[in-house]
Design a protein around this motif. Sequence first.
Motif, PDB file in Angstrom:
ATOM      1  N   GLY A 218      33.280  38.151  20.685  1.00 28.97           N
ATOM      2  CA  GLY A 218      34.385  37.211  20.485  1.00 28.97           C
ATOM      3  C   GLY A 218      35.538  37.488  21.427  1.00 28.97           C
ATOM      4  N   LEU A 219      35.832  38.770  21.638  1.00 29.64           N
ATOM      5  CA  LEU A 219      36.886  39.140  22.576  1.00 29.64           C
ATOM      6  C   LEU A 219      36.512  38.718  23.993  1.00 29.64           C
ATOM      7  CD1 LEU A 219      39.547  40.620  23.259  1.00 29.64           C
ATOM      8  CD2 LEU A 219      38.203  42.733  23.448  1.00 29.64           C
ATOM      9  N   ALA A 220      35.261  38.897  24.351  1.00 25.59           N
ATOM     10  CA  ALA A 220      34.817  38.499  25.682  1.00 25.59           C
ATOM     11  C   ALA A 220      34.988  37.000  25.893  1.00 25.59           C
ATOM     12  CB  ALA A 220      33.363  38.915  25.900  1.00 25.59           C
ATOM     13  N   ASP A 221      34.682  36.200  24.875  1.00 20.27           N
ATOM     14  CA  ASP A 221      34.877  34.751  24.978  1.00 20.27           C
ATOM     15  C   ASP A 221      36.359  34.435  25.187  1.00 20.27           C
ATOM     16  OD1 ASP A 221      32.177  34.320  24.599  1.00 20.27           O
ATOM     17  OD2 ASP A 221      32.359  33.938  22.448  1.00 20.27           O
ATOM     18  N   TRP A 222      37.219  35.130  24.463  1.00 19.78           N
ATOM     19  CA  TRP A 222      38.671  34.926  24.604  1.00 19.78           C
ATOM     20  C   TRP A 222      39.134  35.307  26.006  1.00 19.78           C
ATOM     21  CZ3 TRP A 222      42.656  38.589  25.283  1.00 19.78           C
ATOM     22  CH2 TRP A 222      43.965  38.119  25.030  1.00 19.78           C
ATOM     23  N   MET A 223      38.592  36.404  26.536  1.00 27.53           N
ATOM     24  CA  MET A 223      38.942  36.822  27.894  1.00 27.53           C
ATOM     25  C   MET A 223      38.509  35.784  28.914  1.00 27.53           C
ATOM     26  SD  MET A 223      37.964  40.884  27.594  1.00 27.53           S
ATOM     27  CE  MET A 223      37.912  41.105  29.372  1.00 27.53           C
ATOM     28  N   ASP A 224      37.296  35.250  28.746  1.00 29.08           N
ATOM     29  CA  ASP A 224      36.814  34.222  29.668  1.00 29.08           C
ATOM     30  C   ASP A 224      37.775  33.045  29.738  1.00 29.08           C
ATOM     31  OD1 ASP A 224      34.477  35.372  30.628  1.00 29.08           O
ATOM     32  OD2 ASP A 224      33.238  34.592  28.997  1.00 29.08           O
ATOM     33  N   GLU A 225      38.378  32.726  28.618  1.00 27.59           N
ATOM     34  CA  GLU A 225      39.253  31.553  28.562  1.00 27.59           C
ATOM     35  C   GLU A 225      40.675  31.839  29.014  1.00 27.59           C
ATOM     36  OE1 GLU A 225      40.754  28.185  25.304  1.00 27.59           O
ATOM     37  OE2 GLU A 225      39.259  29.698  24.737  1.00 27.59           O
ATOM     38  N   HIS A 226      41.153  33.069  28.771  1.00 28.12           N
ATOM     39  CA  HIS A 226      42.591  33.306  28.908  1.00 28.12           C
ATOM     40  C   HIS A 226      43.016  34.316  29.987  1.00 28.12           C
ATOM     41  CE1 HIS A 226      43.509  30.945  25.327  1.00 28.12           C
ATOM     42  NE2 HIS A 226      42.551  31.594  24.673  1.00 28.12           N
ATOM     43  N   VAL A 227      42.141  35.207  30.421  1.00 26.21           N
ATOM     44  CA  VAL A 227      42.558  36.287  31.323  1.00 26.21           C
ATOM     45  C   VAL A 227      42.205  35.941  32.762  1.00 26.21           C
ATOM     46  CG1 VAL A 227      42.409  38.751  31.846  1.00 26.21           C
ATOM     47  CG2 VAL A 227      42.205  37.966  29.477  1.00 26.21           C
ATOM     48  N   ARG A 228      43.172  36.129  33.646  1.00 19.99           N
ATOM     49  CA  ARG A 228      42.939  35.841  35.061  1.00 19.99           C
ATOM     50  C   ARG A 228      42.739  37.142  35.843  1.00 19.99           C
ATOM     51  NH1 ARG A 228      47.055  30.813  36.536  1.00 19.99           N
ATOM     52  NH2 ARG A 228      46.138  29.328  35.061  1.00 19.99           N
ATOM     53  N   PHE A 229      41.894  37.047  36.875  1.00 17.01           N
ATOM     54  CA  PHE A 229      41.543  38.186  37.711  1.00 17.01           C
ATOM     55  C   PHE A 229      41.626  37.752  39.174  1.00 17.01           C
ATOM     56  CE2 PHE A 229      39.477  38.879  33.674  1.00 17.01           C
ATOM     57  CZ  PHE A 229      39.339  40.256  33.499  1.00 17.01           C
ATOM     58  N   PRO A 230      42.801  37.713  39.776  1.00 21.99           N
ATOM     59  CA  PRO A 230      42.894  37.233  41.162  1.00 21.99           C
ATOM     60  C   PRO A 230      42.185  38.169  42.144  1.00 21.99           C
ATOM     61  CG  PRO A 230      44.967  38.216  40.462  1.00 21.99           C
ATOM     62  CD  PRO A 230      44.104  38.130  39.238  1.00 21.99           C
ATOM     63  N   ASN A 231      41.591  37.570  43.168  1.00 27.58           N
ATOM     64  CA  ASN A 231      41.047  38.352  44.271  1.00 27.58           C
ATOM     65  C   ASN A 231      42.165  38.694  45.247  1.00 27.58           C
ATOM     66  OD1 ASN A 231      38.126  38.253  43.716  1.00 27.58           O
ATOM     67  ND2 ASN A 231      38.357  36.049  44.026  1.00 27.58           N
ATOM     68  N   CYS A 232      42.008  39.798  45.941  1.00 25.75           N
ATOM     69  CA  CYS A 232      42.983  40.112  46.989  1.00 25.75           C
ATOM     70  C   CYS A 232      42.333  40.959  48.081  1.00 25.75           C
ATOM     71  CB  CYS A 232      44.219  40.814  46.429  1.00 25.75           C
ATOM     72  SG  CYS A 232      44.001  42.538  45.956  1.00 25.75           S
ATOM     73  N   MET A 233      42.962  40.954  49.233  1.00 29.74           N
ATOM     74  CA  MET A 233      42.573  41.813  50.344  1.00 29.74           C
ATOM     75  C   MET A 233      43.733  42.760  50.619  1.00 29.74           C
ATOM     76  SD  MET A 233      43.145  42.346  53.857  1.00 29.74           S
ATOM     77  CE  MET A 233      43.058  41.073  55.103  1.00 29.74           C
ATOM     78  N   VAL A 234      43.449  44.047  50.642  1.00 20.81           N
ATOM     79  CA  VAL A 234      44.481  45.053  50.869  1.00 20.81           C
ATOM     80  C   VAL A 234      44.119  45.870  52.099  1.00 20.81           C
ATOM     81  CG1 VAL A 234      45.129  45.211  48.435  1.00 20.81           C
ATOM     82  CG2 VAL A 234      43.316  46.680  49.303  1.00 20.81           C
ATOM     83  N   ASP A 235      45.116  46.278  52.854  1.00 31.44           N
ATOM     84  CA  ASP A 235      44.817  46.992  54.094  1.00 31.44           C
ATOM     85  C   ASP A 235      45.979  47.901  54.488  1.00 31.44           C
ATOM     86  OD1 ASP A 235      43.757  47.873  56.465  1.00 31.44           O
ATOM     87  OD2 ASP A 235      43.772  45.922  57.465  1.00 31.44           O
ATOM     88  N   ARG A 236      45.709  49.176  54.514  1.00 31.77           N
ATOM     89  CA  ARG A 236      46.599  50.153  55.120  1.00 31.77           C
ATOM     90  C   ARG A 236      45.848  51.477  55.191  1.00 31.77           C
ATOM     91  NH1 ARG A 236      53.067  51.096  54.005  1.00 31.77           N
ATOM     92  NH2 ARG A 236      53.474  51.066  56.262  1.00 31.77           N
ATOM     93  N   ILE A 237      45.731  52.044  56.368  1.00 29.55           N
ATOM     94  CA  ILE A 237      45.048  53.326  56.505  1.00 29.55           C
ATOM     95  C   ILE A 237      45.934  54.415  55.925  1.00 29.55           C
ATOM     96  CG2 ILE A 237      44.113  55.018  58.123  1.00 29.55           C
ATOM     97  CD1 ILE A 237      43.439  52.658  59.983  1.00 29.55           C
ATOM     98  N   THR A 238      45.401  55.101  54.925  1.00 27.55           N
ATOM     99  CA  THR A 238      46.167  56.103  54.174  1.00 27.55           C
ATOM    100  C   THR A 238      45.334  57.378  54.050  1.00 27.55           C
ATOM    101  OG1 THR A 238      47.151  54.282  52.904  1.00 27.55           O
ATOM    102  CG2 THR A 238      47.491  56.509  52.057  1.00 27.55           C
ATOM    103  N   PRO A 239      45.442  58.275  55.013  1.00 28.61           N
ATOM    104  CA  PRO A 239      44.636  59.501  54.950  1.00 28.61           C
ATOM    105  C   PRO A 239      45.128  60.449  53.865  1.00 28.61           C
ATOM    106  CG  PRO A 239      46.162  59.608  56.792  1.00 28.61           C
ATOM    107  CD  PRO A 239      46.280  58.222  56.210  1.00 28.61           C
ATOM    108  N   VAL A 240      44.317  61.442  53.584  1.00 30.43           N
ATOM    109  CA  VAL A 240      44.699  62.459  52.610  1.00 30.43           C
ATOM    110  C   VAL A 240      45.919  63.222  53.125  1.00 30.43           C
ATOM    111  CG1 VAL A 240      43.942  64.576  51.469  1.00 30.43           C
ATOM    112  CG2 VAL A 240      42.341  62.678  51.780  1.00 30.43           C
ATOM    113  N   THR A 241      46.874  63.463  52.250  1.00 31.55           N
ATOM    114  CA  THR A 241      48.060  64.238  52.621  1.00 31.55           C
ATOM    115  C   THR A 241      47.664  65.682  52.883  1.00 31.55           C
ATOM    116  OG1 THR A 241      49.443  62.807  51.250  1.00 31.55           O
ATOM    117  CG2 THR A 241      50.356  64.947  51.873  1.00 31.55           C
ATOM    118  N   ALA A 242      48.035  66.181  54.059  1.00 27.70           N
ATOM    119  CA  ALA A 242      47.690  67.543  54.449  1.00 27.70           C
ATOM    120  C   ALA A 242      48.859  68.488  54.175  1.00 27.70           C
ATOM    121  CB  ALA A 242      47.332  67.586  55.936  1.00 27.70           C
TER     122      ALA A 242
END
Length: 514
Positions: A218-242
């Motif tokens: 039932g919760l899954a049905d509610w999520m299908d109707e009401h919850v939004r999940f936008p797509n996005c593209m993210v980009d920034r090279i972020t190496p491990v902090t040394a």
Amino acid sequence: MTTTSTTPLRQDALDRLDEVAVPRYDRSAVTRGIVHFGVGGFHRAHQAMYLDLLMNDGKALDWGICGVGVLPHDRRIVETLTRQDGLYTLVVKHPDGHREPRVVGSVVEALLAPDDPQLVVDRLADPATRIVSLTITEGGYLVNQVTGEFDPSDESIQHDLQADAVPRTVFGFVVAGLAARRAAGTTPFTVMSCDNLPGNGDVARAMITAFARLKDPGLADWMDEHVRFPNCMVDRITPVTAPDDIARLAEEFGVDDDWPVVCEPFTQWVLEDHFTDGRPPLEDAGVQLVEDVVPYELMKLRLLNASHQALTYLGYLAGYRYAHEVCQDPLFVDFLLGYMEREGSPTLPEVPGVDLDAYRHELIARFANPEVRDTLARLCAESSDRIPKWLVPVITHNLEHGGEIERSALVVASWARYAEGTDEQGEPIEVVDRLKERVTAAAAKQHDDPLASLRDRDLFGELVDDERFTKAYRRALDDLHTHGARATLEARASASSGASAPSKASDAGGPGEG
């Protein structure tokens, strides 16, 4: 500039940081609007940075971030942020050696979920939380690589599926938060994936809703109707902090920060404008709000991310250890541009407003930034989650449309060669992968069975059945074993130009040679 004394990074010490940009806004006026899972370097160099930009302009003060760590290794970052009042330093590394630090203040709270799971659920249930964002890595979505369906076999997921279980996973927490909001009649939050996945919002929707359907249909049905999940593209090279990054921040700028973040100057965020309960004015901070992110997303995944795979194994096998070293070598640069121009780009739809040739060359310049010092070991990690998502779709498309696949075949073969666990100098390779035992065991067999790694259909689908691809792959793997990475690239470059090729790896120079 050299500083003789340092200032611990805390809210009450900001006015003593004369050489570093600090938040210009009253942080006591910032309230939580976002809960973010996965407060690693990328999130702090990207999403949190964009929010901080807005807050410095007097905007989005009701969109502060509550960062949540779920895994045991998250304890250190949560404790560091808590000790530093949510503050951290973002250091932009410019190619000319100039470093540009600024203190970011958009994180208002940091929680470790295992210490107080109910508090995390309460934050998610609070109407003030209108966005839940994710950087949980490509493997965190538990997608079966062959079927594309949710894989519920993970032990922690099995626990969270039990009735009345106290959540342990991101999926468990997100669904518990949504269940609480549904019960209270509260508007659901938007779930915003910021991971490097094709259709990251669609994947998040499918996987989290599949988990919810197993728990509460039932919760899954509610999520299908009401919850939004936008797509996005993210980009920034972020190496491990040394350690050197921490030391230089203290010595040059006087900031005593236990966990700063370092990154390149470039940053991009393309986001579908599909939200359930409002959003910050992200466009005012340079975010591209669009109706369809797919063209931008594919461009990034198949050019930037797949090119990282194209440089990293070959470069490591040849003796390089940093991305900038590889991308300052004309032989490797020609190979990368050849992949992008001849194999990656032909699989892309039209990308509005983007000059692909300029984008390709900009990528090489970004990879070659000597100040970023992004390690090949970092880029080689978790390849079983990356190559199937970033490179295999390129190969499949080109096989279906008669396109070129030789360079992609060499990249896949170089991963298989890397997974053998020893480089060309005889030094051991530490293979970091959630499927380490499986991929290294297959690689160990490939001297007798050259297609052993390719036979993993969970990773490569039907490629092992395609004669055209297996022929190119066998040749590439044999060349890597017989001649080595550099000589293999030289032979191919010479063949394409009509010149004679070196017969063995010792005929070619390596890293550090003129």
